[in-house]
Write a protein that holds these residues in place. Sequence first.
Motif, PDB file in Angstrom:
ATOM      1  N   MET A  20       0.846  -1.198   0.000  1.00  0.00           N
ATOM      2  CA  MET A  20       0.000   0.000   0.000  1.00  0.00           C
ATOM      3  C   MET A  20       0.881   1.247   0.000  1.00  0.00           C
ATOM      4  SD  MET A  20      -2.839   0.855   2.931  1.00  0.00           S
ATOM      5  CE  MET A  20      -3.625  -0.742   2.822  1.00  0.00           C
ATOM      6  N   VAL A  21       0.440   2.278  -0.725  1.00  0.00           N
ATOM      7  CA  VAL A  21       1.118   3.573  -0.651  1.00  0.00           C
ATOM      8  C   VAL A  21       0.100   4.616  -0.166  1.00  0.00           C
ATOM      9  CG1 VAL A  21       2.842   3.066  -2.435  1.00  0.00           C
ATOM     10  CG2 VAL A  21       0.628   4.049  -3.101  1.00  0.00           C
ATOM     11  N   LEU A  76      -4.852   5.569   0.192  1.00  0.00           N
ATOM     12  CA  LEU A  76      -5.688   5.685   1.390  1.00  0.00           C
ATOM     13  C   LEU A  76      -7.072   6.298   1.144  1.00  0.00           C
ATOM     14  CD1 LEU A  76      -2.935   6.513   4.038  1.00  0.00           C
ATOM     15  CD2 LEU A  76      -4.183   4.366   3.761  1.00  0.00           C
ATOM     16  N   PRO A  77      -7.218   7.378   0.339  1.00  0.00           N
ATOM     17  CA  PRO A  77      -8.568   7.926   0.161  1.00  0.00           C
ATOM     18  C   PRO A  77      -9.570   6.896  -0.377  1.00  0.00           C
ATOM     19  CG  PRO A  77      -6.928   9.493  -0.604  1.00  0.00           C
ATOM     20  CD  PRO A  77      -6.186   8.232  -0.286  1.00  0.00           C
ATOM     21  N   LEU A 127      -7.288   3.316  10.462  1.00  0.00           N
ATOM     22  CA  LEU A 127      -6.541   2.780   9.318  1.00  0.00           C
ATOM     23  C   LEU A 127      -5.278   3.613   9.076  1.00  0.00           C
ATOM     24  CD1 LEU A 127      -9.464   1.836   6.894  1.00  0.00           C
ATOM     25  CD2 LEU A 127      -8.403   0.457   8.692  1.00  0.00           C
ATOM     26  N   ALA A 128      -5.403   4.924   9.219  1.00  0.00           N
ATOM     27  CA  ALA A 128      -4.222   5.793   9.051  1.00  0.00           C
ATOM     28  C   ALA A 128      -3.169   5.456  10.106  1.00  0.00           C
ATOM     29  CB  ALA A 128      -4.635   7.256   9.156  1.00  0.00           C
ATOM     30  N   ARG A 167      -9.699  -3.714  -5.194  1.00  0.00           N
ATOM     31  CA  ARG A 167     -10.398  -4.994  -4.977  1.00  0.00           C
ATOM     32  C   ARG A 167     -10.224  -5.493  -3.543  1.00  0.00           C
ATOM     33  NH1 ARG A 167     -13.073  -7.265  -8.331  1.00  0.00           N
ATOM     34  NH2 ARG A 167     -12.833  -9.340  -7.424  1.00  0.00           N
ATOM     35  N   GLY A 168      -9.313  -4.865  -2.807  1.00  0.00           N
ATOM     36  CA  GLY A 168      -9.171  -5.273  -1.409  1.00  0.00           C
ATOM     37  C   GLY A 168      -7.945  -4.662  -0.775  1.00  0.00           C
ATOM     38  N   TYR A 169      -7.908  -4.733   0.547  1.00  0.00           N
ATOM     39  CA  TYR A 169      -6.775  -4.177   1.292  1.00  0.00           C
ATOM     40  C   TYR A 169      -6.660  -4.883   2.635  1.00  0.00           C
ATOM     41  CZ  TYR A 169     -10.826  -1.644   3.048  1.00  0.00           C
ATOM     42  OH  TYR A 169     -12.077  -1.337   3.525  1.00  0.00           O
TER      43      TYR A 169
END
Length: 284
Positions: A146-147, A151-152, A170-171, A191-193
């Motif tokens: 993740m970069v 995040l948004p 999450l931040a 599609r997911g995180y």
Amino acid sequence: MAAPPRFTAMTADRIPGGLRLCRACGWNQLEEDWRFFLDAPGSGGVVSERAGNILGTAAWIRYGALAWIAMMLVDPAERGAGVGAGLLAEALSSVAHVPCVGLDATPAGEPLYRRFGFEAHSSVIRTKAVVDGALLPGPSGAVRRMVEADLPDIYHWDRKVFGADRSLLLAALFARAPECAWVVGGAARLRGYTFGRPGHLYYQLGPVVAADAATARELAAGCLSRLHGRKVAIDAGAARGEFLGFLQSAGFVEERCFARMYLRGCVPPGVPSAQYAIAGPEFG
Ligand SMILES: CC(C)(COP(=O)(O)OP(=O)(O)OC[C@H]1O[C@@H](n2cnc3c(N)ncnc32)[C@H](O)[C@@H]1OP(=O)(O)O)[C@@H](O)C(=O)NCCC(=O)NCCS
């Protein structure tokens, strides 16, 4: 006769006392976890104290229209004497104005929560393993680290899935453990995180949010492949059978169950089927 315990606000200088209780009871939280409860707007904590000793704790987080109750923990020598009920009453009065209140209950806590009007909604299964990279599928190429620019989109998705705004959490997880933050897709095709964090006894991987079980599997495998040899907990939805099957094949063993409960049955309007693993019982 011992003086009756008094209830008072959890403050930064009381965190070491709260952590002593966590260590004595085999809980995983670190100072950063307690700090989140103290620093996030609308969140907080309460302790039961006698002669400077912390006998019990409770905390709450404000996620917009949802409050999450956590860290309900009483010194084993002080249990069964009303401390837990007192802490819960204090926590609930602090979030009395919030429409929905949820928590993840251990079997020890569930009878107490029912008495206060919480109703069971779903089950979460804690699984644990010392990660063995040889048991994981090879990288699919779809998963990437993740970069910040992701995040948004993630916050937007997460609000729909979780049913409340936990972007601050999450931040904080991204800042604490970027090595545990992975995504599939991106740039409006998310599609997911997944996020994760280290703990005193083990890493906790979650939330894992995905469009389907295959994506959830890829996310977990991608993150776990970087945690070879580490102890990791993943708290998976009991109804996410395919994902639980994957975890089993990766060496994860079911340890115990939590009941996700909401006060007076007020459930936030999310899509729980897209949350394959929760952030952790203390965070929702
Ligand atoms: C759950 C916990 C916080 C309760 O704290 P406590 O101080 O023992 O709770 P109280 O003394 O206020 O008990 C409240 C009520 O629950 C009952 N109760 C407490 N523990 C119970 C148990 N294990 N099984 C059944 N009933 C129980 C008490 O009898 C009391 O009922 P009553 O008022 O009708 O007599 C405590 O047992 C604990 O720290 N457990 C380990 C950590 C944990 O699992 N926390 C919950 C996380 S969700």
